[in-house]
Write a protein that holds these residues in place. Structure first.
Motif, mmCIF file in Angstrom:
data_model
loop_
_atom_site.group_PDB
_atom_site.id
_atom_site.type_symbol
_atom_site.label_atom_id
_atom_site.label_comp_id
_atom_site.label_asym_id
_atom_site.label_seq_id
_atom_site.Cartn_x
_atom_site.Cartn_y
_atom_site.Cartn_z
ATOM 1 N N GLN A 70 0.833 -1.205 0.000
ATOM 2 C CA GLN A 70 0.000 0.000 0.000
ATOM 3 C C GLN A 70 0.867 1.255 0.000
ATOM 4 O O GLN A 70 0.559 2.232 -0.706
ATOM 5 C CB GLN A 70 -0.927 -0.015 1.214
ATOM 6 C CG GLN A 70 -2.010 -1.089 1.132
ATOM 7 C CD GLN A 70 -2.794 -1.247 2.416
ATOM 8 O OE1 GLN A 70 -2.297 -0.939 3.505
ATOM 9 N NE2 GLN A 70 -4.028 -1.734 2.304
ATOM 10 N N TYR A 71 1.953 1.244 0.762
ATOM 11 C CA TYR A 71 2.864 2.394 0.787
ATOM 12 C C TYR A 71 3.500 2.598 -0.588
ATOM 13 O O TYR A 71 3.586 3.728 -1.078
ATOM 14 C CB TYR A 71 3.957 2.182 1.837
ATOM 15 C CG TYR A 71 4.839 3.395 2.020
ATOM 16 C CD1 TYR A 71 4.576 4.317 3.024
ATOM 17 C CD2 TYR A 71 5.934 3.623 1.179
ATOM 18 C CE1 TYR A 71 5.374 5.438 3.183
ATOM 19 C CE2 TYR A 71 6.730 4.739 1.328
ATOM 20 C CZ TYR A 71 6.449 5.655 2.332
ATOM 21 O OH TYR A 71 7.234 6.775 2.472
ATOM 22 N N GLU A 74 1.039 4.102 -3.039
ATOM 23 C CA GLU A 74 0.695 5.495 -2.729
ATOM 24 C C GLU A 74 1.846 6.456 -2.990
ATOM 25 O O GLU A 74 1.633 7.601 -3.400
ATOM 26 C CB GLU A 74 0.267 5.603 -1.260
ATOM 27 C CG GLU A 74 -0.213 6.989 -0.860
ATOM 28 C CD GLU A 74 -0.721 7.047 0.568
ATOM 29 O OE1 GLU A 74 -0.950 8.166 1.070
ATOM 30 O OE2 GLU A 74 -0.882 5.971 1.177
ATOM 31 N N GLN A 272 -6.513 0.220 -5.711
ATOM 32 C CA GLN A 272 -6.959 -0.251 -4.399
ATOM 33 C C GLN A 272 -6.157 -1.488 -4.024
ATOM 34 O O GLN A 272 -6.126 -2.455 -4.787
ATOM 35 C CB GLN A 272 -8.446 -0.619 -4.429
ATOM 36 C CG GLN A 272 -9.397 0.551 -4.598
ATOM 37 C CD GLN A 272 -10.849 0.073 -4.622
ATOM 38 O OE1 GLN A 272 -11.252 -0.692 -5.478
ATOM 39 N NE2 GLN A 272 -11.628 0.524 -3.653
ATOM 40 N N VAL A 273 -5.537 -1.448 -2.879
ATOM 41 C CA VAL A 273 -4.759 -2.596 -2.408
ATOM 42 C C VAL A 273 -5.476 -3.205 -1.206
ATOM 43 O O VAL A 273 -5.467 -2.638 -0.111
ATOM 44 C CB VAL A 273 -3.327 -2.187 -2.019
ATOM 45 C CG1 VAL A 273 -2.538 -3.410 -1.561
ATOM 46 C CG2 VAL A 273 -2.629 -1.515 -3.198
ATOM 47 N N SER A 275 -8.516 -3.260 -0.221
ATOM 48 C CA SER A 275 -9.346 -2.303 0.511
ATOM 49 C C SER A 275 -10.788 -2.277 0.028
ATOM 50 O O SER A 275 -11.564 -1.408 0.429
ATOM 51 C CB SER A 275 -8.747 -0.896 0.399
ATOM 52 O OG SER A 275 -8.633 -0.492 -0.953
ATOM 53 N N SER A 285 -6.040 -6.702 -5.248
ATOM 54 C CA SER A 285 -5.742 -5.350 -5.712
ATOM 55 C C SER A 285 -6.536 -5.066 -6.981
ATOM 56 O O SER A 285 -6.662 -5.932 -7.857
ATOM 57 C CB SER A 285 -4.246 -5.186 -5.985
ATOM 58 O OG SER A 285 -3.532 -5.101 -4.768
ATOM 59 N N VAL A 307 -2.499 -9.054 -4.487
ATOM 60 C CA VAL A 307 -1.774 -7.948 -3.860
ATOM 61 C C VAL A 307 -0.317 -7.942 -4.320
ATOM 62 O O VAL A 307 0.301 -6.895 -4.463
ATOM 63 C CB VAL A 307 -1.859 -8.065 -2.322
ATOM 64 C CG1 VAL A 307 -0.894 -7.089 -1.654
ATOM 65 C CG2 VAL A 307 -3.285 -7.782 -1.859
#
Length: 353
Positions: A70-71, A74, A272-273, A275, A285, A307
C-alpha cells in the motif's frame, strides 16, 4: 514517514519480489542500494518493525507486507515507465476491424487479461447516464416485431418481442408514438421513472385493453437498465484468489455494482490494495481507469489481481490499453459519423469538457 534510503530499499524489495515471488535478502540489494550489507540489514529490520516488510519463515530474506504494498502504490508508482514489448502487443491486438462498439470493449478486456494473467473488466457508460435518441418498431410478421432503439445518437439496441394476442392492428403504432413523445431525448433514469408513474396512467387513454401493455413496456425497456460489461480472464482468478472471487465474476451485474463507483468524480485512475468491501475482492488489488467513449460519456477499465502483482507494469498496462482503446473508439465513431449518420457535435459539451 520513512527515510529516503528506507523507501529506496522498500521499492527494490517490492520490485524484486513481484518479479520472482521469493523473499529478498540484503545481498540482492547491495548492487542497487549505495550502502553496506550491514546497513541494509538494519534498515530492513526497521522497515519490518514499521510493518512494511515481513520476515519469511524459510529464509533470512523479507517480503513486502500488505502495508508495504500500500505504501509503494501510494508513494512510489510512476507514469513514466513503459514496456516496449507490452506497447507493441497492445497496438497489434487492437489492429482489427470492429463491426460494433462491443467488439472494441471486449477486445480491451481480453488484451489486459492475456498480458497480465489476471482478470480484466470493461464497463460501458453507466446506463442511467445514457439518453434515448431514437425509437422505432418494425413488425417482422403477424406474430413478432423488433423495437429498434438508439442511445446517445450512436449506440444501437434491438429487442425482439412477440406481439400480444390482444393487440389491435394500430396498437404497435400507438406504443411507438407514446415512446417517441414521452421518452425521446430523455435519460434512462427519467425513462425508468416514467415507466413507473406516467405510462400506467397515460396508456389507459390510448389502448382498448390494458392486458399485457405494461408488461410489454417493461420487457422492451428492461435492456436499457442492464449494464454492458465484459469480463475476461475469469478462470485466471482461481490462480490468485479463492472461489468467492470466481463466484462473484460469474454474476456480471454484481461485478458492475461492485466496481462502478470506486472512483470519485475528480479521479480518472485509482489503485486499491486489499481495501474493497466486497467479499470476493477484499483481499485483492484493483486498478481502475476511466476512459472516454466519444459522443457518449465515460467507461471504466478495471484490472483485478493479487496484492503481490507487479504494480509498475500493470498500472502502466491499464493506462496503455485505455489510451489505445480511446484512439480505437475515436476512429470507430469518426467512421460511423462520416459514412452513416450525423452525430450531434455538442452532445457532451458541458458534461465532459
Amino acid at each position: 514517514m520513512i527515510t529516503q534510503r528506507q523507501e529506496a530499499i522498500l521499492n527494490v524489495i517490492v520490485e524484486l519480489f513481484t518479479q520472482t515471488h521469493e523473499p529478498v535478502g540484503s545481498k540482492a540489494l547491495e548492487e542497487r542500494i549505495a550502502s553496506s550489507s550491514a546497513t541494509i540489514r538494519n534498515e530492513m529490520a526497521r522497515l519490518e518493525k514499521l510493518g512494511l516488510l515481513e520476515k519469511a519463515h524459510t529464509s533470512s530474506g523479507r517480503r513486502p507486507s500488505l502495508a508495504g504494498f500500500q505504501y509503494f502504490v501510494e508513494h512510489s508508482l510512476t507514469n513514466e515507465w513503459i514496456n516496449e514489448a507490452d506497447a507493441y502487443a497492445v497496438v497489434k491486438a487492437f489492429d482489427f476491424e470492429a463491426f460494433k462498439l462491443d467488439d472494441i470493449l471486449q477486445k480491451a478486456s481480453q488484451i489486459l487479461a492475456e498480458l497480465t494473467g489476471y482478470t480484466a473488466v470493461v464497463l460501458d457508460v453507466e446506463p442511467k447516464e445514457q439518453r434515448l435518441s431514437a425509437f422505432h418498431i418494425v413488425q417482422v410478421s403477424s406474430h413478432d416485431a423488433l423495437a429498434i432503439m438508439t442511445l446517445d445518437e450512436s449506440k444501437p439496441l434491438t429487442v425482439q418481442f412477440a406481439i400480444p394476442r390482444n393487440f389491435l392492428g394500430r396498437d404497435l403504432d400507438i406504443l411507438e408514438q407514446l415512446v417517441v413523445e414521452r421518452f425521446i431525448n430523455r435519460s434512462v433514469l427519467e425513462i425508468h421513472y416514467k415507466l413507473r408513474t406516467e405510462i400506467p396512467q397515460i396508456s389507459q387513454k390510448y389502448f382498448t385493453t390494458m392486458d399485457n401493455v405494461l408488461d410489454l413496456f417493461d420487457y422492451i425497456f428492461s435492456a436499457l437498465f442492464t449494464e454492458t460489461i465484459f469480463i475476461a480472464g475469469k478462470v485466471n482468478s482461481l490462480t490468485y484468489s479463492d472461489l468467492s472471487t470466481y463466484q462473484l465474476l460469474d454474476q456480471p451485474e454484481q461485478v458492475a455494482l461492485a466496481l462502478r463507483h470506486q472512483l470519485s468524480e475528480d479521479e480518472s485512475m485509482a489503485v486499491q490494495v486489499a481495501s474493497h468491501k466486497d467479499k470476493g475482492l477484499e483481499q485483492l488489488s484493483l486498478i481502475h481507469k476511466r476512459f472516454l467513449i466519444p459522443y457518449r460519456g465515460l467507461g471504466l477499465v478495471t484490472l483485478i489481481g493479487p496484492v503481490e502483482m507487479d504494480y509498475q507494469r500493470t498500472v502502466n498496462l491499464v493506462q496503455l490499453v485505455s489510451r489505445v482503446l480511446v484512439a480505437k473508439l475515436g476512429d470507430y465513431y469518426r467512421y460511423l459519423n462520416s459514412n452513416h449518420y450525423e452525430v450531434e457535435k455538442g452532445a457532451l459539451h458541458g458534461r465532459y469538457d
